[in-house]
Design an enzyme around this catalytic site. Structure first.
Site, PDB file in Angstrom:
ATOM      1  N   ASP A  18       0.815  -1.221   0.000  1.00 25.55           N
ATOM      2  CA  ASP A  18       0.000   0.000   0.000  1.00 25.55           C
ATOM      3  C   ASP A  18       0.845   1.267   0.000  1.00 25.55           C
ATOM      4  O   ASP A  18       2.062   1.225   0.173  1.00 25.55           O
ATOM      5  CB  ASP A  18      -0.986  -0.001   1.188  1.00 25.55           C
ATOM      6  N   ASN A  21      -7.682  -2.807  13.919  1.00 24.84           N
ATOM      7  CA  ASN A  21      -9.053  -3.098  13.480  1.00 24.84           C
ATOM      8  C   ASN A  21      -9.111  -4.332  12.584  1.00 24.84           C
ATOM      9  O   ASN A  21     -10.131  -4.611  11.973  1.00 24.84           O
ATOM     10  CB  ASN A  21      -9.631  -1.897  12.725  1.00 24.84           C
ATOM     11  N   HIS A  45      -7.325  -4.822   9.818  1.00 31.79           N
ATOM     12  CA  HIS A  45      -7.051  -4.630   8.383  1.00 31.79           C
ATOM     13  C   HIS A  45      -5.795  -5.385   7.940  1.00 31.79           C
ATOM     14  O   HIS A  45      -4.884  -5.639   8.734  1.00 31.79           O
ATOM     15  CB  HIS A  45      -6.985  -3.142   8.003  1.00 31.79           C
ATOM     16  N   GLU A  85      -9.762  -2.212   4.737  1.00 28.49           N
ATOM     17  CA  GLU A  85     -10.358  -1.860   6.026  1.00 28.49           C
ATOM     18  C   GLU A  85     -11.650  -2.644   6.269  1.00 28.49           C
ATOM     19  O   GLU A  85     -12.243  -3.181   5.322  1.00 28.49           O
ATOM     20  CB  GLU A  85     -10.664  -0.351   6.029  1.00 28.49           C
TER      21      GLU A  85
HETATM   22  C1  F6R Z   1       1.448  -1.775   5.997  1.00 27.55           C
HETATM   23  C2  F6R Z   1       0.116  -2.342   6.066  1.00 27.55           C
HETATM   24  C3  F6R Z   1      -0.661  -2.391   7.333  1.00 27.55           C
HETATM   25  C4  F6R Z   1       0.171  -2.729   8.559  1.00 27.55           C
HETATM   26  C5  F6R Z   1      -0.671  -2.715   9.820  1.00 27.55           C
HETATM   27  C6  F6R Z   1       0.158  -2.957  11.073  1.00 27.55           C
HETATM   28  O1  F6R Z   1       1.965  -1.863   4.686  1.00 27.55           O
HETATM   29  O2  F6R Z   1      -0.363  -2.750   5.061  1.00 27.55           O
HETATM   30  O3  F6R Z   1      -1.715  -3.322   7.188  1.00 27.55           O
HETATM   31  O4  F6R Z   1       0.769  -3.987   8.384  1.00 27.55           O
HETATM   32  O5  F6R Z   1      -1.324  -1.494   9.940  1.00 27.55           O
HETATM   33  O6  F6R Z   1       1.033  -1.859  11.257  1.00 27.55           O
HETATM   34  P1  F6R Z   1       2.158  -1.873  12.386  1.00 27.55           P
HETATM   35  O7  F6R Z   1       3.132  -2.904  11.988  1.00 27.55           O
HETATM   36  O8  F6R Z   1       2.754  -0.481  12.322  1.00 27.55           O
HETATM   37  O9  F6R Z   1       1.475  -2.163  13.671  1.00 27.55           O
END
Ligand code: F6R
Length: 265
Positions: free
Chosen positions: A82, A153, A155, A160
């Site tokens: 992303d 959440n 995702h 989302e």
């Molecule tokens: C990042 C992504 C997100 C993260 C998730 C966890 O490329 O796609 O889904 O993997 O938000 O983020 P952290 O590792 O910062 O807790």
């Protein structure tokens, strides 16, 4: 230090490590193994990569292996999950910049093989750009492995929580999305204030993620414990995107540290 333990939560394989460093090392081991197997078999390895706090140690570990000469990214092609939209690649908050800092500048991966969704495409061209991203992955033969983190959440990528049916959700392509309030709240850590958070992003679709030949879900720290438990033990629902990983459980491994596994029982 106690060794890792393997749990089978319904059909899902969950490996719990004493700490985040050990879980990250295990993720790096698996990625290095994919490269070692895919390159001789198909001439290249196609890696799906994640950003965020969780994989930073994985990239440190992979970079150390390249420096030591035990791993090469010469025959690797990468696709990132992303990118914020809109954002410039030179913006230190962009995921392109994150990847440059954490991995691309430290390994022998050719710049034209490192794909990150482009936060500078005109809005009118974003849907075409997203569709092109999916076509490129498919033309490369699909992802050998997708590294994932999990949002609080649930995702995966920036897919989302949604009210779609699981089947509709599983078919979502790469596209522009609005970030969920919890995602925006968590992004304040990077952006400095709620007003500064970029509220939209381009994300790889659920379809492409679930189509990867193998999937590594890495989750560490106590804040992830409730959502990890929900994803593994609650209903399979688009309102908790990571629960969809259970529809392809045979190719997914969950790598957790003890704090993230604390509520699994
Ligand atoms: C990042 C992504 C997100 C993260 C998730 C966890 O490329 O796609 O889904 O993997 O938000 O983020 P952290 O590792 O910062 O807790």
């Amino acid at each position: 230090m106690p060794a890792e333990r393997t749990l089978h939560v319904a059909d899902s394989t969950v490996i719990v490590f004493p700490d985040a460093a050990a879980a990250s090392r295990a993720a790096a081991d698996r990625i290095a193994r994919v490269v070692a197997e895919a390159v001789p078999a198909r001439g290249k390895a196609i890696l799906g990569l994640a950003t965020g706090a969780t994989p930073e140690r994985v990239y440190d570990d992979l970079a150390a292996r390249v420096k030591a000469g035990s791993l090469s990214f010469r025959d690797v092609v990468s696709y990132n999950l992303d990118e914020y939209y809109p954002i410039q690649p030179l913006d230190p908050l962009s995921y392109r910049y994150y990847m440059h800092r954490n991995l691309f500048s430290r390994v022998d991966l050719a710049p034209n093989r490192a794909h990150v969704l482009d936060g500078t495409v005109p809005e009118s061209a974003a849907a075409d750009h997203a569709a092109e991203f999916d076509r490129w992955i498919e033309a490369d033969g699909g992802l050998d492995v997708q590294l994932l983190g999990i949002g609080r959440n649930g995702h995966i990528g920036f897919n989302e929580p949604s009210e779609l049916s699981p089947a509709e959700f599983a078919a979502l392509p790469t596209r522009m999305v609005d970030l969920h309030p919890i995602t925006k709240a968590d992004a304040v850590r990077e952006f400095g204030s709620a007003e500064a958070v970029i509220p939209r992003a381009l994300t790889m679709g659920v379809r492409q993620i679930l189509a990867a030949r193998s999937i590594i879900m890495l989750a560490t720290g106590p804040k992830k414990a409730p959502v990890v438990t929900q994803a593994l033990k609650g209903p399979i629902t688009a309102s908790l995107p990571a629960s969809l990983l259970r529809t392809v459980a045979d190719k997914v491994v969950w790598l957790l540290d003890e704090p993230a596994a604390a509520e699994l029982g």
